[in-house]
Design a protein around this motif. Structure first.
Motif, PDB file in Angstrom:
ATOM      1  N   GLN A 116       0.224  -7.709   3.338  1.00 46.27           N
ATOM      2  CA  GLN A 116      -1.024  -8.406   3.696  1.00 46.27           C
ATOM      3  C   GLN A 116      -0.971  -8.958   5.110  1.00 46.27           C
ATOM      4  N   GLY A 117      -1.958  -8.636   5.910  1.00 54.22           N
ATOM      5  CA  GLY A 117      -2.093  -9.180   7.252  1.00 54.22           C
ATOM      6  C   GLY A 117      -1.197  -8.536   8.298  1.00 54.22           C
ATOM      7  N   THR A 118      -0.390  -7.549   7.932  1.00 58.04           N
ATOM      8  CA  THR A 118       0.513  -6.907   8.878  1.00 58.04           C
ATOM      9  C   THR A 118      -0.282  -6.367  10.058  1.00 58.04           C
ATOM     10  N   ASP A 119       0.127  -6.742  11.250  1.00 58.91           N
ATOM     11  CA  ASP A 119      -0.540  -6.320  12.487  1.00 58.91           C
ATOM     12  C   ASP A 119      -2.043  -6.605  12.472  1.00 58.91           C
ATOM     13  N   HIS A 120      -2.470  -7.569  11.669  1.00 56.24           N
ATOM     14  CA  HIS A 120      -3.887  -7.926  11.533  1.00 56.24           C
ATOM     15  C   HIS A 120      -4.742  -6.701  11.191  1.00 56.24           C
ATOM     16  N   ALA A 121      -4.123  -5.730  10.503  1.00 59.53           N
ATOM     17  CA  ALA A 121      -4.837  -4.506  10.174  1.00 59.53           C
ATOM     18  C   ALA A 121      -4.810  -4.179   8.689  1.00 59.53           C
ATOM     19  N   TRP A 122      -3.839  -4.669   7.954  1.00 63.93           N
ATOM     20  CA  TRP A 122      -3.685  -4.343   6.538  1.00 63.93           C
ATOM     21  C   TRP A 122      -4.100  -5.533   5.701  1.00 63.93           C
ATOM     22  N   PHE A 123      -4.980  -5.316   4.756  1.00 59.93           N
ATOM     23  CA  PHE A 123      -5.458  -6.400   3.907  1.00 59.93           C
ATOM     24  C   PHE A 123      -5.538  -5.948   2.467  1.00 59.93           C
ATOM     25  N   VAL A 124      -5.245  -6.872   1.561  1.00 56.70           N
ATOM     26  CA  VAL A 124      -5.423  -6.637   0.142  1.00 56.70           C
ATOM     27  C   VAL A 124      -6.923  -6.624  -0.128  1.00 56.70           C
ATOM     28  N   VAL A 125      -7.356  -5.740  -1.013  1.00 61.76           N
ATOM     29  CA  VAL A 125      -8.772  -5.634  -1.355  1.00 61.76           C
ATOM     30  C   VAL A 125      -9.013  -6.341  -2.684  1.00 61.76           C
ATOM     31  N   LYS A 126     -10.040  -7.195  -2.714  1.00 63.95           N
ATOM     32  CA  LYS A 126     -10.438  -7.867  -3.948  1.00 63.95           C
ATOM     33  C   LYS A 126     -11.258  -6.905  -4.799  1.00 63.95           C
ATOM     34  N   PRO A 127     -11.404  -7.200  -6.088  1.00 68.32           N
ATOM     35  CA  PRO A 127     -12.184  -6.312  -6.952  1.00 68.32           C
ATOM     36  C   PRO A 127     -13.603  -6.049  -6.456  1.00 68.32           C
ATOM     37  N   ASP A 128     -14.188  -6.988  -5.686  1.00 67.03           N
ATOM     38  CA  ASP A 128     -15.547  -6.772  -5.187  1.00 67.03           C
ATOM     39  C   ASP A 128     -15.574  -5.951  -3.896  1.00 67.03           C
ATOM     40  N   GLY A 129     -14.395  -5.484  -3.443  1.00 68.75           N
ATOM     41  CA  GLY A 129     -14.316  -4.642  -2.261  1.00 68.75           C
ATOM     42  C   GLY A 129     -14.160  -5.384  -0.953  1.00 68.75           C
ATOM     43  N   GLN A 130     -14.104  -6.696  -0.987  1.00 69.84           N
ATOM     44  CA  GLN A 130     -13.926  -7.493   0.236  1.00 69.84           C
ATOM     45  C   GLN A 130     -12.443  -7.673   0.535  1.00 69.84           C
ATOM     46  N   ARG A 131     -12.113  -7.941   1.818  1.00 71.33           N
ATOM     47  CA  ARG A 131     -10.720  -8.260   2.163  1.00 71.33           C
ATOM     48  C   ARG A 131     -10.343  -9.579   1.509  1.00 71.33           C
ATOM     49  N   ASN A 132      -9.149  -9.636   0.965  1.00 68.50           N
ATOM     50  CA  ASN A 132      -8.662 -10.873   0.353  1.00 68.50           C
ATOM     51  C   ASN A 132      -7.904 -11.665   1.424  1.00 68.50           C
ATOM     52  N   LEU A 133      -8.597 -12.609   2.037  1.00 67.49           N
ATOM     53  CA  LEU A 133      -7.989 -13.401   3.094  1.00 67.49           C
ATOM     54  C   LEU A 133      -7.205 -14.588   2.551  1.00 67.49           C
ATOM     55  N   ASN A 134      -7.278 -14.835   1.242  1.00 65.23           N
ATOM     56  CA  ASN A 134      -6.588 -15.977   0.653  1.00 65.23           C
ATOM     57  C   ASN A 134      -5.098 -15.764   0.459  1.00 65.23           C
ATOM     58  N   CYS A 135      -4.618 -14.545   0.563  1.00 65.71           N
ATOM     59  CA  CYS A 135      -3.195 -14.332   0.365  1.00 65.71           C
ATOM     60  C   CYS A 135      -2.493 -13.947   1.663  1.00 65.71           C
ATOM     61  N   LEU A 136      -3.069 -14.346   2.800  1.00 67.62           N
ATOM     62  CA  LEU A 136      -2.414 -14.103   4.089  1.00 67.62           C
ATOM     63  C   LEU A 136      -1.130 -14.923   4.174  1.00 67.62           C
ATOM     64  N   PRO A 137      -0.086 -14.383   4.807  1.00 65.72           N
ATOM     65  CA  PRO A 137       1.137 -15.150   4.979  1.00 65.72           C
ATOM     66  C   PRO A 137       0.898 -16.325   5.929  1.00 65.72           C
TER      67      PRO A 137
END
Length: 56
Positions: free
Chosen positions: A31-52
């Motif tokens: 999650q958040g690697t190089d500000h390019a990889w993000f976990v996807v939530k079930p609704d298809g949005q980026r999950n910003l709550n699990c950023l390191p």
């Protein structure tokens, strides 16, 4: 979408989706690697709550 080598790639809103090889359900590995990889939530949005936490 079709990748350059001809394989099919799953996308969401035009962005390619990938599975981190060693991730388990509920993990945000990568999650958040190089500000390019993000976990996807079930609704298809980026999950910003699990950023390191930011490096100090």
């Amino acid at each position: 979408m079709k990748r350059p080598e001809g394989a099919k790639q799953v996308t969401l809103a035009g962005w390619p989706l990938y599975k981190f090889a060693n991730a388990r359900p509920g993990e945000g590995t990568g999650q958040g690697t190089d500000h390019a990889w993000f976990v996807v939530k079930p609704d298809g949005q980026r999950n910003l709550n699990c950023l390191p936490a930011p490096v100090q």
